[in-house]
Scaffold this motif. Structure first.
Motif, PDB file in Angstrom:
ATOM      1  N   VAL A  30       9.843 -25.547  -5.715  1.00 47.42           N
ATOM      2  CA  VAL A  30       8.928 -26.649  -6.010  1.00 47.42           C
ATOM      3  C   VAL A  30       7.948 -26.876  -4.857  1.00 47.42           C
ATOM      4  O   VAL A  30       6.793 -27.247  -5.088  1.00 47.42           O
ATOM      5  CB  VAL A  30       9.661 -27.946  -6.427  1.00 47.42           C
ATOM      6  N   ILE A  31       8.374 -26.624  -3.638  1.00 47.40           N
ATOM      7  CA  ILE A  31       7.439 -26.677  -2.503  1.00 47.40           C
ATOM      8  C   ILE A  31       6.387 -25.583  -2.667  1.00 47.40           C
ATOM      9  O   ILE A  31       5.188 -25.843  -2.538  1.00 47.40           O
ATOM     10  CB  ILE A  31       8.191 -26.534  -1.163  1.00 47.40           C
ATOM     11  N   LEU A  32       6.829 -24.374  -2.967  1.00 49.18           N
ATOM     12  CA  LEU A  32       5.881 -23.272  -3.173  1.00 49.18           C
ATOM     13  C   LEU A  32       4.941 -23.575  -4.341  1.00 49.18           C
ATOM     14  O   LEU A  32       3.734 -23.315  -4.263  1.00 49.18           O
ATOM     15  CB  LEU A  32       6.625 -21.963  -3.407  1.00 49.18           C
ATOM     16  N   ARG A  33       5.464 -24.146  -5.423  1.00 53.29           N
ATOM     17  CA  ARG A  33       4.617 -24.519  -6.560  1.00 53.29           C
ATOM     18  C   ARG A  33       3.502 -25.457  -6.108  1.00 53.29           C
ATOM     19  O   ARG A  33       2.338 -25.259  -6.438  1.00 53.29           O
ATOM     20  CB  ARG A  33       5.454 -25.194  -7.647  1.00 53.29           C
ATOM     21  N   GLU A  34       3.855 -26.480  -5.332  1.00 56.82           N
ATOM     22  CA  GLU A  34       2.852 -27.429  -4.862  1.00 56.82           C
ATOM     23  C   GLU A  34       1.799 -26.737  -3.998  1.00 56.82           C
ATOM     24  O   GLU A  34       0.609 -27.026  -4.116  1.00 56.82           O
ATOM     25  CB  GLU A  34       3.520 -28.562  -4.081  1.00 56.82           C
ATOM     26  N   ILE A  35       2.238 -25.843  -3.156  1.00 57.86           N
ATOM     27  CA  ILE A  35       1.290 -25.141  -2.280  1.00 57.86           C
ATOM     28  C   ILE A  35       0.400 -24.208  -3.103  1.00 57.86           C
ATOM     29  O   ILE A  35      -0.801 -24.124  -2.864  1.00 57.86           O
ATOM     30  CB  ILE A  35       2.026 -24.447  -1.123  1.00 57.86           C
ATOM     31  N   PHE A  36       0.957 -23.554  -4.126  1.00 56.50           N
ATOM     32  CA  PHE A  36       0.128 -22.758  -5.036  1.00 56.50           C
ATOM     33  C   PHE A  36      -0.915 -23.624  -5.719  1.00 56.50           C
ATOM     34  O   PHE A  36      -2.018 -23.177  -6.010  1.00 56.50           O
ATOM     35  CB  PHE A  36       0.977 -22.073  -6.107  1.00 56.50           C
ATOM     36  N   LEU A  37      -0.579 -24.902  -5.974  1.00 54.02           N
ATOM     37  CA  LEU A  37      -1.502 -25.815  -6.642  1.00 54.02           C
ATOM     38  C   LEU A  37      -2.487 -26.468  -5.683  1.00 54.02           C
ATOM     39  O   LEU A  37      -3.285 -27.301  -6.090  1.00 54.02           O
ATOM     40  CB  LEU A  37      -0.715 -26.886  -7.398  1.00 54.02           C
ATOM     41  N   GLY A  38      -2.420 -26.113  -4.396  1.00 50.82           N
ATOM     42  CA  GLY A  38      -3.414 -26.595  -3.448  1.00 50.82           C
ATOM     43  C   GLY A  38      -2.950 -27.683  -2.502  1.00 50.82           C
ATOM     44  O   GLY A  38      -3.725 -28.148  -1.672  1.00 50.82           O
ATOM     45  N   VAL A  39      -1.717 -28.133  -2.619  1.00 49.73           N
ATOM     46  CA  VAL A  39      -1.193 -29.141  -1.708  1.00 49.73           C
ATOM     47  C   VAL A  39      -0.840 -28.434  -0.401  1.00 49.73           C
ATOM     48  O   VAL A  39      -0.157 -27.418  -0.414  1.00 49.73           O
ATOM     49  CB  VAL A  39       0.044 -29.849  -2.311  1.00 49.73           C
ATOM     50  N   ARG A  40      -1.299 -28.956   0.721  1.00 51.56           N
ATOM     51  CA  ARG A  40      -1.100 -28.260   1.986  1.00 51.56           C
ATOM     52  C   ARG A  40      -0.427 -29.121   3.064  1.00 51.56           C
ATOM     53  O   ARG A  40       0.069 -28.604   4.031  1.00 51.56           O
ATOM     54  CB  ARG A  40      -2.453 -27.806   2.562  1.00 51.56           C
ATOM     55  N   ARG A  41      -0.467 -30.422   2.906  1.00 57.68           N
ATOM     56  CA  ARG A  41      -0.039 -31.309   3.993  1.00 57.68           C
ATOM     57  C   ARG A  41       1.331 -31.929   3.739  1.00 57.68           C
ATOM     58  O   ARG A  41       1.704 -32.208   2.601  1.00 57.68           O
ATOM     59  CB  ARG A  41      -1.087 -32.396   4.195  1.00 57.68           C
ATOM     60  N   PHE A  42       2.041 -32.136   4.822  1.00 54.15           N
ATOM     61  CA  PHE A  42       3.399 -32.672   4.788  1.00 54.15           C
ATOM     62  C   PHE A  42       3.471 -33.965   3.986  1.00 54.15           C
ATOM     63  O   PHE A  42       4.301 -34.107   3.079  1.00 54.15           O
ATOM     64  CB  PHE A  42       3.890 -32.889   6.229  1.00 54.15           C
ATOM     65  N   GLY A  43       2.599 -34.921   4.300  1.00 58.21           N
ATOM     66  CA  GLY A  43       2.613 -36.212   3.619  1.00 58.21           C
ATOM     67  C   GLY A  43       2.365 -36.085   2.121  1.00 58.21           C
ATOM     68  O   GLY A  43       2.987 -36.787   1.316  1.00 58.21           O
ATOM     69  N   GLN A  44       1.450 -35.192   1.734  1.00 55.50           N
ATOM     70  CA  GLN A  44       1.180 -34.969   0.317  1.00 55.50           C
ATOM     71  C   GLN A  44       2.411 -34.391  -0.381  1.00 55.50           C
ATOM     72  O   GLN A  44       2.729 -34.768  -1.503  1.00 55.50           O
ATOM     73  CB  GLN A  44       0.006 -34.008   0.140  1.00 55.50           C
ATOM     74  N   LEU A  45       3.090 -33.464   0.297  1.00 54.36           N
ATOM     75  CA  LEU A  45       4.290 -32.862  -0.278  1.00 54.36           C
ATOM     76  C   LEU A  45       5.382 -33.918  -0.461  1.00 54.36           C
ATOM     77  O   LEU A  45       6.047 -33.964  -1.497  1.00 54.36           O
ATOM     78  CB  LEU A  45       4.785 -31.707   0.591  1.00 54.36           C
ATOM     79  N   VAL A  46       5.566 -34.782   0.545  1.00 53.04           N
ATOM     80  CA  VAL A  46       6.564 -35.849   0.440  1.00 53.04           C
ATOM     81  C   VAL A  46       6.259 -36.731  -0.764  1.00 53.04           C
ATOM     82  O   VAL A  46       7.150 -37.040  -1.570  1.00 53.04           O
ATOM     83  CB  VAL A  46       6.622 -36.693   1.739  1.00 53.04           C
ATOM     84  N   ARG A  47       4.999 -37.147  -0.902  1.00 54.80           N
ATOM     85  CA  ARG A  47       4.616 -38.033  -2.010  1.00 54.80           C
ATOM     86  C   ARG A  47       4.774 -37.343  -3.366  1.00 54.80           C
ATOM     87  O   ARG A  47       5.322 -37.914  -4.305  1.00 54.80           O
ATOM     88  CB  ARG A  47       3.178 -38.522  -1.840  1.00 54.80           C
ATOM     89  N   ASN A  48       4.275 -36.122  -3.483  1.00 53.09           N
ATOM     90  CA  ASN A  48       4.310 -35.428  -4.773  1.00 53.09           C
ATOM     91  C   ASN A  48       5.727 -35.102  -5.224  1.00 53.09           C
ATOM     92  O   ASN A  48       6.023 -35.139  -6.414  1.00 53.09           O
ATOM     93  CB  ASN A  48       3.507 -34.124  -4.711  1.00 53.09           C
ATOM     94  N   LEU A  49       6.580 -34.749  -4.284  1.00 54.17           N
ATOM     95  CA  LEU A  49       7.919 -34.277  -4.630  1.00 54.17           C
ATOM     96  C   LEU A  49       8.993 -35.346  -4.507  1.00 54.17           C
ATOM     97  O   LEU A  49      10.112 -35.143  -4.969  1.00 54.17           O
ATOM     98  CB  LEU A  49       8.293 -33.080  -3.744  1.00 54.17           C
TER      99      LEU A  49
END
Length: 157
Positions: A30-49
């Motif tokens: 799911v982290i890789l999925r987010e990065i494939f979708l353009g999410v790059r920053r720690f805070g964005q990953l925390v919020r999205n996931l």
């Protein structure tokens, strides 16, 4: 022709098991999925996931240590970092898409797929397929035969 029963020693160097040892933890894809979708920053990953920060930090560290991601300083704040895929990480895109499509088919939501992929070249919504590199026919579990490869650990006749 060699059949699956002849592959009894395959688990000594089996590719799926080695790969899952690296990416098989629940959060990794799911982290890789987010990065494939353009999410790059720690805070964005925390919020999205909605992932605990220590868990995300550990997974990102592992993905960097294993060469799937690189840490790059923000242009506007070099004390902070974003995460970008390496070639090795980008090569996992088909696996992420396959998992997504499997979930859409076998664990559907009533409204339909929550995410579709549009091919930039032709503009159409696409479904990924696994094709033979020689004849372009679609591959599936019924039309391939496993055989020992060069790295096979079993006794070869």
């Amino acid at each position: 022709m060699t059949g699956p029963e002849d592959l009894s020693h395959r688990f000594e160097v089996e590719s799926v098991e080695r790969t899952l040892a690296l990416v098989g933890e629940r959060w990794t894809f799911v982290i890789l999925r987010e990065i494939f979708l353009g999410v790059r920053r720690f805070g964005q990953l925390v919020r999205n996931l909605n992932i605990p920060r220590p868990t995300l930090a550990a997974r990102l560290r592992s993905l960097v240590d294993n060469g799937l991601l690189v840490r790059v300083p923000y242009a506007q704040d070099p004390e902070r970092f974003e995460y970008r895929l390496t070639d090795s990480g980008r090569d996992l895109f088909p696996a992420v898409v396959t998992l997504m499509q499997w979930g859409d088919k076998h664990l559907p939501v009533p409204e339909g797929p929550p995410l579709v992929l549009r091919h930039q070249s032709c503009g159409q919504i696409v479904e990924a397929r696994l094709l033979c590199s020689n004849c372009n026919q679609e591959l599936n579990a019924r039309n391939v035969t496993p055989e020992p490869g060069p790295g096979f650990g079993g006794a070869q006749d």
